[in-house]
Write an enzyme that holds these catalytic residues in place. Structure first.
Site, PDB file in Angstrom:
ATOM      1  N   ASP A  67       0.807  -1.217   0.000  1.00 15.80           N
ATOM      2  CA  ASP A  67       0.000   0.000   0.000  1.00 15.80           C
ATOM      3  C   ASP A  67       0.843   1.271   0.000  1.00 15.80           C
ATOM      4  O   ASP A  67       2.064   1.233   0.161  1.00 15.80           O
ATOM      5  CB  ASP A  67      -0.961  -0.003   1.201  1.00 15.80           C
ATOM      6  N   ASN A 136      -7.654  -2.469  14.300  1.00 15.17           N
ATOM      7  CA  ASN A 136      -9.046  -2.720  13.906  1.00 15.17           C
ATOM      8  C   ASN A 136      -9.173  -3.952  13.003  1.00 15.17           C
ATOM      9  O   ASN A 136     -10.220  -4.191  12.425  1.00 15.17           O
ATOM     10  CB  ASN A 136      -9.639  -1.491  13.199  1.00 15.17           C
ATOM     11  N   HIS A 138      -7.440  -4.533  10.171  1.00 12.10           N
ATOM     12  CA  HIS A 138      -7.160  -4.362   8.736  1.00 12.10           C
ATOM     13  C   HIS A 138      -5.864  -5.074   8.351  1.00 12.10           C
ATOM     14  O   HIS A 138      -4.963  -5.248   9.165  1.00 12.10           O
ATOM     15  CB  HIS A 138      -7.151  -2.881   8.306  1.00 12.10           C
ATOM     16  N   GLU A 143      -9.827  -1.979   5.050  1.00 12.25           N
ATOM     17  CA  GLU A 143     -10.429  -1.577   6.314  1.00 12.25           C
ATOM     18  C   GLU A 143     -11.724  -2.352   6.567  1.00 12.25           C
ATOM     19  O   GLU A 143     -12.384  -2.797   5.621  1.00 12.25           O
ATOM     20  CB  GLU A 143     -10.749  -0.072   6.270  1.00 12.25           C
TER      21      GLU A 143
HETATM   22  C1  F6R Z   1       1.348  -1.307   6.028  1.00  9.83           C
HETATM   23  C2  F6R Z   1       0.100  -2.043   6.169  1.00  9.83           C
HETATM   24  C3  F6R Z   1      -0.734  -1.954   7.409  1.00  9.83           C
HETATM   25  C4  F6R Z   1       0.098  -2.136   8.684  1.00  9.83           C
HETATM   26  C5  F6R Z   1      -0.788  -2.016   9.914  1.00  9.83           C
HETATM   27  C6  F6R Z   1       0.012  -2.141  11.200  1.00  9.83           C
HETATM   28  O1  F6R Z   1       1.941  -1.543   4.782  1.00  9.83           O
HETATM   29  O2  F6R Z   1      -0.279  -2.717   5.258  1.00  9.83           O
HETATM   30  O3  F6R Z   1      -1.749  -2.920   7.371  1.00  9.83           O
HETATM   31  O4  F6R Z   1       0.699  -3.404   8.638  1.00  9.83           O
HETATM   32  O5  F6R Z   1      -1.445  -0.784   9.900  1.00  9.83           O
HETATM   33  O6  F6R Z   1       0.903  -1.074  11.289  1.00  9.83           O
HETATM   34  P1  F6R Z   1       2.032  -1.036  12.415  1.00  9.83           P
HETATM   35  O7  F6R Z   1       2.978  -2.122  12.113  1.00  9.83           O
HETATM   36  O8  F6R Z   1       2.662   0.320  12.278  1.00  9.83           O
HETATM   37  O9  F6R Z   1       1.323  -1.234  13.712  1.00  9.83           O
END
Ligand code: F6R
Length: 241
Positions: A67, A136, A138, A143
């Site tokens: 992403d 959450n 995701h 989401e």
């Molecule tokens: C990032 C991504 C997100 C993160 C998630 C957790 O490329 O795809 O799904 O893996 O938001 O983020 P952290 O590791 O910062 O808690």
């Protein structure tokens, strides 16, 4: 689903790097799906070390990132493009022509997303997809909602995600409200999935993700339908299991 509980972040990162490295050693031309965020930083540090020690050769590897924020130039310090070079690509011998990170500033996002999926397919699909998880539930930026999308698409970030990611920006107002993300179909088509989670803020999402129920309210719960998923959790993230 295989679940490994590591004693801490360090051990989680080491185990994860070991799995990614094995994939590359077994198949020099491996296609890796990669994530950003705080969670995989330690894994990338270890992979950089392994590259320097000569334990892994990344020259043949193709990568696709999950992403990117919409509207951020690749050079923006908070862009995922910048993150990937800072934490990994500037320090390993990967071929820049084989690195793919979604552009958050393409002129025609709809065609861009379609082409991103076509590139993944043309590379033969993803052998190993690395994932983090949002508090959450995701994965990528898929989401929670009424439905999930299969292909790469533009998504509105939830308030919870904007809040969680505001720690990387000078203020909450600077956090982009939209992102481009691989869809659930692209993730689920990967040969193997490696999900990392660290800290108590992820414990609830992890519990829901492995609960035996599949719901679009917890996108990570779909991973229960994949036949080769490895979860590497630290003790805090595993606390509710
Ligand atoms: C990032 C991504 C997100 C993160 C998630 C957790 O490329 O795809 O799904 O893996 O938001 O983020 P952290 O590791 O910062 O808690």
């Amino acid at each position: 689903m295989k679940i490994f509980v590591a004693k801490d972040y360090q051990e989680m990162s080491k185990k994860a790097a070991g799995i990614v490295a094995s994939q590359v050693i077994l198949k020099n031309s491996a296609v890796l799906g990669l994530a950003t965020g705080s969670t995989p930083e330690g894994m990338y540090r270890r992979l950089v070390e392994m590259g320097r020690e000569g334990a892994v050769d990344f020259r043949g590897v193709t990568t696709f990132n999950l992403d990117e924020y919409l509207g951020l130039d690749p050079g923006h310090p908070q862009s995922y493009h910048h993150y990937m070079y800072r934490h990994l690509f500037d320090h390993i011998n990967a071929d820049p022509a084989k690195i793919h990170i979604p552009a958050g500033n393409a002129r025609d996002m709809a065609s861009y997303c379609r082409e991103y999926d076509e590139k993944i397919a043309a590379a033969g699909g993803i052998d190993l997809q690395v994932l983090g998880i949002g508090g959450n539930g995701h994965i990528g930026f898929n989401e929670p909602g009424e439905y999930l999308k299969t292909g790469t698409h533009v998504v509105d970030l939830t308030e919870e995600t904007v809040e969680a990611n505001s720690r990387f920006f000078a203020s909450r107002e600077e956090v982009p409200r939209q992102a481009v993300t691989m869809g659930m179909g692209s993730i689920m088509k990967a040969g193997r999935i490696l999900l990392l989670a660290s800290g108590k803020g992820k414990a609830r999402a992890i519990k829901d993700a492995v609960s035996g129920r599949v719901t679009t309210r917890i996108p990570a719960s779909f991973l229960q339908l994949h036949r080769d998923v490895v979860l590497i959790l630290d003790e805090e993230a595993a606390a509710l299991l």
